[in-house]
Scaffold this active site. Structure first.
Site, PDB file in Angstrom:
ATOM      1  N   CYS A   1      33.146  38.715  42.754  1.00 55.70           N
ATOM      2  CA  CYS A   1      34.290  39.767  43.547  1.00 55.70           C
ATOM      3  C   CYS A   1      33.258  40.557  43.950  1.00 55.70           C
ATOM      4  O   CYS A   1      32.793  41.055  43.714  1.00 55.70           O
ATOM      5  CB  CYS A   1      35.486  39.881  42.949  1.00 55.70           C
ATOM      6  SG  CYS A   1      35.955  40.984  44.697  1.00 55.70           S
ATOM      7  N   THR A   2      32.642  41.493  44.697  1.00 57.49           N
ATOM      8  CA  THR A   2      31.741  42.752  45.159  1.00 57.49           C
ATOM      9  C   THR A   2      32.260  43.721  45.203  1.00 57.49           C
ATOM     10  O   THR A   2      31.919  44.425  44.540  1.00 57.49           O
ATOM     11  CB  THR A   2      31.345  42.441  46.692  1.00 57.49           C
ATOM     12  OG1 THR A   2      32.164  42.450  47.342  1.00 57.49           O
ATOM     13  CG2 THR A   2      30.558  40.726  46.691  1.00 57.49           C
ATOM     14  N   HIS A   3      33.903  43.660  44.941  1.00 56.25           N
ATOM     15  CA  HIS A   3      34.256  44.942  44.900  1.00 56.25           C
ATOM     16  C   HIS A   3      34.421  45.041  43.310  1.00 56.25           C
ATOM     17  O   HIS A   3      34.600  46.179  42.740  1.00 56.25           O
ATOM     18  CB  HIS A   3      36.164  44.518  44.757  1.00 56.25           C
ATOM     19  CG  HIS A   3      36.373  44.520  46.536  1.00 56.25           C
ATOM     20  ND1 HIS A   3      36.245  43.649  47.403  1.00 56.25           N
ATOM     21  CD2 HIS A   3      37.585  45.753  47.178  1.00 56.25           C
ATOM     22  CE1 HIS A   3      36.686  44.232  48.236  1.00 56.25           C
ATOM     23  NE2 HIS A   3      37.310  45.233  48.525  1.00 56.25           N
TER      24      HIS A   3
ATOM     25  N   CYS B   1      30.807  39.468  49.641  1.00 55.97           N
ATOM     26  CA  CYS B   1      31.826  38.837  49.666  1.00 55.97           C
ATOM     27  C   CYS B   1      31.592  37.464  48.424  1.00 55.97           C
ATOM     28  O   CYS B   1      31.393  36.118  49.411  1.00 55.97           O
ATOM     29  CB  CYS B   1      32.474  38.919  51.033  1.00 55.97           C
ATOM     30  SG  CYS B   1      34.081  38.758  50.892  1.00 55.97           S
TER      31      CYS B   1
ATOM     32  N   TYR C   1      41.152  39.439  51.553  1.00 57.23           N
ATOM     33  CA  TYR C   1      40.771  38.296  51.935  1.00 57.23           C
ATOM     34  C   TYR C   1      41.356  36.623  50.795  1.00 57.23           C
ATOM     35  O   TYR C   1      41.502  35.816  51.295  1.00 57.23           O
ATOM     36  CB  TYR C   1      39.325  37.728  51.910  1.00 57.23           C
ATOM     37  CG  TYR C   1      39.547  38.497  53.065  1.00 57.23           C
ATOM     38  CD1 TYR C   1      39.584  39.166  54.376  1.00 57.23           C
ATOM     39  CD2 TYR C   1      38.088  37.875  53.617  1.00 57.23           C
ATOM     40  CE1 TYR C   1      39.596  39.717  55.130  1.00 57.23           C
ATOM     41  CE2 TYR C   1      37.780  38.097  55.251  1.00 57.23           C
ATOM     42  CZ  TYR C   1      38.476  39.287  55.917  1.00 57.23           C
ATOM     43  OH  TYR C   1      37.128  39.432  57.328  1.00 57.23           O
ATOM     44  N   GLY C   2      40.994  37.923  49.247  1.00 60.28           N
ATOM     45  CA  GLY C   2      40.778  36.572  47.691  1.00 60.28           C
ATOM     46  C   GLY C   2      42.185  35.747  47.789  1.00 60.28           C
ATOM     47  O   GLY C   2      42.803  34.785  47.361  1.00 60.28           O
TER      48      GLY C   2
ATOM     49  N   ASP D   1      31.662  43.030  54.296  1.00 63.48           N
ATOM     50  CA  ASP D   1      32.999  42.010  53.483  1.00 63.48           C
ATOM     51  C   ASP D   1      34.393  42.671  53.708  1.00 63.48           C
ATOM     52  O   ASP D   1      34.788  42.650  54.419  1.00 63.48           O
ATOM     53  CB  ASP D   1      32.503  42.900  51.661  1.00 63.48           C
ATOM     54  CG  ASP D   1      33.805  42.486  50.999  1.00 63.48           C
ATOM     55  OD1 ASP D   1      34.040  41.537  50.882  1.00 63.48           O
ATOM     56  OD2 ASP D   1      34.136  44.209  50.241  1.00 63.48           O
ATOM     57  N   SER D   2      35.367  41.939  52.790  1.00 67.51           N
ATOM     58  CA  SER D   2      36.830  42.595  54.170  1.00 67.51           C
ATOM     59  C   SER D   2      36.785  43.631  53.355  1.00 67.51           C
ATOM     60  O   SER D   2      37.919  44.463  54.160  1.00 67.51           O
ATOM     61  CB  SER D   2      37.634  41.931  52.426  1.00 67.51           C
ATOM     62  OG  SER D   2      37.447  42.487  51.369  1.00 67.51           O
TER      63      SER D   2
ATOM     64  N   THR E   1      34.632  35.738  48.475  1.00 67.75           N
ATOM     65  CA  THR E   1      35.603  34.709  48.774  1.00 67.75           C
ATOM     66  C   THR E   1      34.619  34.228  50.113  1.00 67.75           C
ATOM     67  O   THR E   1      35.217  33.591  49.645  1.00 67.75           O
ATOM     68  CB  THR E   1      37.059  35.651  49.149  1.00 67.75           C
ATOM     69  OG1 THR E   1      37.482  36.641  47.539  1.00 67.75           O
ATOM     70  CG2 THR E   1      37.576  35.105  49.566  1.00 67.75           C
TER      71      THR E   1
ATOM     72  N   GLU F   1      39.980  49.090  46.417  1.00 67.54           N
ATOM     73  CA  GLU F   1      40.152  49.836  47.795  1.00 67.54           C
ATOM     74  C   GLU F   1      40.657  51.721  47.474  1.00 67.54           C
ATOM     75  O   GLU F   1      40.333  52.626  48.452  1.00 67.54           O
ATOM     76  CB  GLU F   1      40.707  49.025  48.224  1.00 67.54           C
ATOM     77  CG  GLU F   1      40.441  47.868  48.973  1.00 67.54           C
ATOM     78  CD  GLU F   1      39.027  47.841  50.018  1.00 67.54           C
ATOM     79  OE1 GLU F   1      38.982  48.637  51.064  1.00 67.54           O
ATOM     80  OE2 GLU F   1      38.639  47.266  50.232  1.00 67.54           O
TER      81      GLU F   1
HETATM   82  N1  DGL Z   1      34.637  42.032  47.958  1.00 68.18           N
HETATM   83  C1  DGL Z   1      35.780  40.563  48.067  1.00 68.18           C
HETATM   84  C2  DGL Z   1      35.255  39.541  47.387  1.00 68.18           C
HETATM   85  O1  DGL Z   1      34.035  39.771  46.990  1.00 68.18           O
HETATM   86  C3  DGL Z   1      36.911  39.930  48.403  1.00 68.18           C
HETATM   87  C4  DGL Z   1      38.817  40.894  48.322  1.00 68.18           C
HETATM   88  C5  DGL Z   1      39.212  40.669  48.755  1.00 68.18           C
HETATM   89  O2  DGL Z   1      39.694  40.972  49.933  1.00 68.18           O
HETATM   90  O3  DGL Z   1      40.549  39.928  47.995  1.00 68.18           O
HETATM   91  O4  DGL Z   1      35.478  38.226  47.284  1.00 68.18           O
END
Ligand code: DGL
Length: 270
Positions: free
Chosen positions: A186-188, A73, A42-43, A10-11, A75, A152
């Site tokens: 988004c996994t976050h 992730c 990353y998004g 993931d990011s 993204t 984060e």
């Molecule tokens: N955890 C990520 C996702 O599921 C990326 C979040 C990011 O880096 O913007 O999209």
């Protein structure tokens, strides 16, 4: 039987939501995790950049001799082209297709919400994946980029007012659409599951993309007889591209145990 580790990436800390679920479902498995903390988020990046970064992480994990790759992730999952996936020497899954399958099977009224990053919502691929299973469904996407740095930063407390207000702001348009299912794409955001549920007043079924992917990995490895020796206890190793201390602090809050992470800056760029 296959005792090689599962590679999860993931990011940043978001993919830990898949790790937590995998550790529960498959306690005998070793996992190698990579969080690209030096280049997150990353998004908000272009598709080309996301693909380039992902290829570098995949190369790193393949060096660790993983038996399967899991892009934990949304993204990456919704931006990595089929041509890259097809060329991989080991099986791959992202979180998008497993989540799309669960959402399509869950909705009763065919109205599904999606929260994710800008790049995920922009790709339009979640909607495409769901409509390929249930063509009559409607997807209402909302990009929620501010939530990523909040997670984060470790703002995971259920009563955090900043997170609540941010969720209220982002979810207000989706609330108006009478959805009965909401994908945490988004996994976050999986780390904010309870907070999202509260803002949605527990009126919709939440589909946690990371959890759906972990379940997919379990079935995939089981069906192909690729699980490791289940009599032993699996280990998870963590690698990040920057600031291992900050990563470990947030990870500890979420995983409920202290971890250590190795720094691998050489993954960054060439
Ligand atoms: N955890 C990520 C996702 O599921 C990326 C979040 C990011 O880096 O913007 O999209």
């Amino acid at each position: 039987m296959d005792n090689r580790p599962i590679g999860v990436f993931d990011s940043g800390v978001g993919g830990l939501s898949a790790v937590r679920r995998l550790e529960k479902l498959l306690p005998g498995e070793d996992i190698v995790y990579f969080g690209d903390t030096g280049r997150m988020p990353y998004g908000t990046r272009s598709r080309e950049t996301i693909i380039g970064y992902s290829k570098e992480i995949i190369a790193f994990l393949l060096e660790k001799d993983v038996k399967m790759l899991v892009a934990a992730c949304g993204t990456i999952s919704s931006n990595l082209p089929d041509s890259v996936v097809k060329a991989l020497p080991v099986p791959y899954t992202g979180v998008m297709l497993p989540a799309a399958q669960v959402a399509a099977a869950t909705t009763s009224n065919g109205r599904i919400g999606l929260i994710g990053t800008t790049a995920t919502v922009r790709s339009g691929l979640f909607g495409k994946a769901i409509r390929s299973i249930r063509p009559e469904t409607k997807l209402f996407g909302k990009a929620c980029p501010l939530l990523v740095p909040m997670v984060e930063e470790g703002l995971l407390e259920e009563d955090n007012e900043i997170v609540r207000l941010t969720l209220e702001m982002y979810l207000s348009s989706i609330k108006k659409e009478n959805v009965d299912t909401l994908i945490l794409g988004c996994t976050h955001f999986s780390l904010l599951y309870n907070q999202v549920d509260r803002v949605m007043e527990s009126k919709v079924t939440l589909v946690d993309a990371a959890g759906a992917a972990a379940q997919y990995v379990q079935s995939f490895l089981t069906e192909r007889d690729m699980l490791g020796d289940s009599s032993r206890k699996g280990k998870t190793r963590f690698f990040v591209s920057s600031e291992p201390e900050a990563f470990c602090e947030t990870a500890q809050k979420f995983l409920g145990r202290s971890i250590s992470a190795d720094l691998r800056v050489q993954v960054l760029g060439k």
